[in-house]
Design a protein around this motif. Structure first.
Motif, short mmCIF file in Angstrom:
data_model
loop_
_atom_site.label_atom_id
_atom_site.label_comp_id
_atom_site.label_asym_id
_atom_site.label_seq_id
_atom_site.Cartn_x
_atom_site.Cartn_y
_atom_site.Cartn_z
N HIS A 1 0.86 -1.19 0.00
CA HIS A 1 0.00 0.00 0.00
C HIS A 1 0.89 1.23 0.00
O HIS A 1 1.84 1.30 0.77
CB HIS A 1 -0.88 0.02 1.25
CG HIS A 1 -1.84 1.18 1.29
ND1 HIS A 1 -3.11 1.11 0.74
CD2 HIS A 1 -1.72 2.43 1.78
CE1 HIS A 1 -3.71 2.28 0.92
NE2 HIS A 1 -2.91 3.09 1.54
N SER B 1 1.36 4.86 1.08
CA SER B 1 0.76 5.77 2.07
C SER B 1 0.53 7.15 1.47
O SER B 1 1.33 7.63 0.67
CB SER B 1 1.68 5.91 3.28
OG SER B 1 1.97 4.65 3.79
N GLY C 1 -2.81 -0.76 8.14
CA GLY C 1 -2.61 -1.13 6.73
C GLY C 1 -1.23 -1.71 6.51
O GLY C 1 -0.79 -2.60 7.25
N GLY C 2 -0.49 -1.18 5.53
CA GLY C 2 0.86 -1.67 5.25
C GLY C 2 1.89 -1.09 6.20
O GLY C 2 3.07 -1.39 6.08
N GLY D 1 2.85 2.13 6.57
CA GLY D 1 3.64 3.26 6.04
C GLY D 1 3.60 4.48 6.94
O GLY D 1 4.64 5.06 7.27
N GLN E 1 -8.11 -4.27 11.46
CA GLN E 1 -9.01 -5.41 11.62
C GLN E 1 -8.69 -6.51 10.60
O GLN E 1 -9.28 -7.58 10.64
CB GLN E 1 -10.47 -4.97 11.49
CG GLN E 1 -10.81 -4.29 10.17
CD GLN E 1 -12.28 -3.90 10.12
OE1 GLN E 1 -13.12 -4.55 10.73
NE2 GLN E 1 -12.60 -2.85 9.38
N ASP E 2 -7.75 -6.21 9.69
CA ASP E 2 -7.40 -7.18 8.66
C ASP E 2 -6.12 -7.92 9.06
O ASP E 2 -5.05 -7.32 9.18
CB ASP E 2 -7.19 -6.43 7.33
CG ASP E 2 -6.85 -7.37 6.19
OD1 ASP E 2 -6.41 -8.51 6.44
OD2 ASP E 2 -7.02 -6.94 5.03
N GLY F 1 -7.92 -5.46 15.64
CA GLY F 1 -9.21 -5.01 16.16
C GLY F 1 -9.82 -3.95 15.28
O GLY F 1 -9.19 -3.47 14.32
N GLY G 1 -10.93 3.48 4.86
CA GLY G 1 -11.18 2.65 3.68
C GLY G 1 -10.28 1.43 3.62
O GLY G 1 -9.76 0.97 4.63
N VAL G 2 -10.10 0.94 2.41
CA VAL G 2 -9.36 -0.31 2.23
C VAL G 2 -7.91 -0.03 1.83
O VAL G 2 -7.60 1.07 1.37
CB VAL G 2 -10.01 -1.20 1.14
CG1 VAL G 2 -11.28 -1.83 1.67
CG2 VAL G 2 -10.28 -0.44 -0.13
N GLN H 1 -5.88 -5.30 -0.34
CA GLN H 1 -7.25 -5.84 -0.29
C GLN H 1 -7.92 -5.70 -1.66
O GLN H 1 -8.60 -6.62 -2.12
CB GLN H 1 -8.07 -5.08 0.79
CG GLN H 1 -7.66 -5.43 2.21
CD GLN H 1 -8.16 -4.42 3.26
OE1 GLN H 1 -8.36 -3.24 2.96
NE2 GLN H 1 -8.35 -4.89 4.48
N VAL I 1 -19.29 3.02 11.95
CA VAL I 1 -18.07 2.89 12.74
C VAL I 1 -17.39 4.27 12.88
O VAL I 1 -16.98 4.67 13.97
CB VAL I 1 -17.12 1.87 12.07
CG1 VAL I 1 -15.72 1.97 12.63
CG2 VAL I 1 -17.66 0.46 12.23
C1 LIG Z 1 -6.09 2.99 3.64
S1 LIG Z 1 -5.50 1.63 4.54
C2 LIG Z 1 -4.29 2.28 5.62
C3 LIG Z 1 -2.94 2.38 5.03
C4 LIG Z 1 -1.86 2.80 6.00
N1 LIG Z 1 -2.10 4.09 6.56
C5 LIG Z 1 -0.49 2.74 5.36
O1 LIG Z 1 0.25 3.73 5.41
O2 LIG Z 1 -0.13 1.70 4.80
C6 LIG Z 1 -6.81 1.31 5.64
C7 LIG Z 1 -6.57 0.13 6.55
O3 LIG Z 1 -7.42 0.25 7.65
C8 LIG Z 1 -8.08 -0.94 7.92
N2 LIG Z 1 -9.37 -0.55 8.48
C9 LIG Z 1 -10.37 0.10 7.86
N3 LIG Z 1 -11.38 0.31 8.72
C10 LIG Z 1 -10.99 -0.18 9.92
C11 LIG Z 1 -11.59 -0.26 11.20
N4 LIG Z 1 -12.82 0.22 11.42
N5 LIG Z 1 -10.88 -0.82 12.20
C12 LIG Z 1 -9.64 -1.32 11.99
N6 LIG Z 1 -9.03 -1.30 10.79
C13 LIG Z 1 -9.69 -0.73 9.76
C14 LIG Z 1 -8.16 -1.68 6.62
O4 LIG Z 1 -8.18 -3.07 6.85
C15 LIG Z 1 -6.88 -1.22 5.93
O5 LIG Z 1 -5.82 -2.11 6.13
#
Ligand SMILES: C[S@@+](CC[C@H](N)C(=O)[O-])C[C@H]1O[C@@H](n2cnc3c(N)ncnc32)[C@H](O)[C@@H]1O
Length: 305
Positions: A5, A7, A31-32, A34, A51-52, A75, A100-101, A105, A214
């Protein structure tokens, strides 16, 4: 291996959060990893929540070198009260939600988020959750489908798409992302470069992950867990999310409120935030050309008073 991902708005987020040594940051969307890595490099301690499972595993490995400066937690950030409570932490100096995702994903067809490859109708960020896209598409009523296509997808042909889904699933359940994308493409004309199923997929994803619900519940909790002068930074990617965050921040950043029927302005009982800028920050043109996902990003920052 392709990137997990990329950032977004890292420099802007660092400038807002100032994650120097001695500060603790809650990254609710690891996420990743970053953004977390950027915070750790500047010396802050980071609690990284996702949560993933796949993202958590990847980021944990990536950030292993930071030792106990970094703490991964599986979580949903809506449970920030419990997550911080279990760690014996009441307040932190910074909270980031990059909503978001993540790209992995989207790119992994087996997660069922995308119509670029064929996969099962899934779309759960947390694969242990009960509600999947398959349930929404095959079991929700026509009225519920119309409601989510309209309110989460802003899809003008919501009624037609819902009707077509109900007709097709009466024969046999819809199983895959391409089946659904083709169905939508039959009733929604292609009017831009975007695939005609983009809005419907967005709506189902938001419903499956209860994304707006959420977000709405976490904002108040997040402010409660910010230390004085702590920073809340939120990156949103569509107008529904941004509107929610904007209203939340604006409502809490006016010392006084006024109404025409009042003789004078009154103290705002919700006042708790200071906004460095009332407008959302957007990524530079250079970042947008490098990373197409940045194009829809908006960053809102608030400081607890
Ligand atoms: C846009 S990515 C984040 C990327 C991260 N900031 C990076 O620099 O790599 C969003 C991440 O948040 C997670 N996510 C989204 N909604 C969430 C929630 N309500 N609780 C926990 N994780 C969540 C997703 O599974 C995803 O991995």
């Amino acid at each position: 291996m392709e990137m997990f991902h990329e950032s977004i708005m890292v420099a802007e987020i660092l400038a807002a959060m100032e994650p120097i040594e001695g500060r603790q940051i809650f990254d609710g969307t690891l996420g990743g990893g970053g953004h977390s890595e950027a915070f750790l490099r500047q010396g802050a301690h980071v609690i990284g929540c996702d949560q993933d499972e796949t993202a958590l595993r990847y980021a944990t490995q990536r950030l292993e070198v930071f030792g106990d400066q970094f703490l991964p937690v599986k979580g949903n950030f809506e449970n920030i009260d419990r997550i911080l409570g279990d760690l014996g932490i009441d307040q932190v100096e910074g909270i980031l939600f990059d909503l978001g995702v993540n790209s992995r994903q989207l790119d992994d067809a087996s997660r069922g988020f995308s119509f670029r490859g064929d996969g099962p109708l899934d779309m759960r960020m947390d694969v242990s959750a009960a509600l999947s896209a398959r349930v929404v598409v095959n079991e929700w009523s026509e009225e519920e489908l119309i409601r989510i296509f309209r309110s989460y997808g802003e899809e003008p042909r919501a009624r037609k798409v819902a009707r077509e889904i109900v007709k097709v699933r009466a024969e046999r359940p819809l199983e895959t992302t391409l089946e659904l994308a083709d169905l939508v493409a039959r009733v929604v004309p292609k009017i831009s470069a975007k695939h005609p199923a983009t809005r419907v997929f967005q709506a189902i994803r938001i419903a499956v992950n209860r994304e707006l619900e959420v977000l709405e519940t976490v904002l108040e909790k997040a402010v409660k867990h910010l230390a004085p002068n702590g920073v809340l930074a939120i990156l949103t990617f569509h107008s529904l999310e941004d509107r929610l965050v904007k209203h939340f921040m604006h409502r809490r950043s006016n010392r006084f409120i006024d109404r025409p029927e009042w003789p004078e302005p009154r103290v705002n009982p919700d006042y708790c935030l200071r906004l460095p800028s009332r407008r959302a920050l957007e990524p530079s043109a250079e970042e947008c050309s490098r990373n197409s996902r940045a194009r829809s990003a908006k960053l809102r920052v608030a400081i607890k008073v």
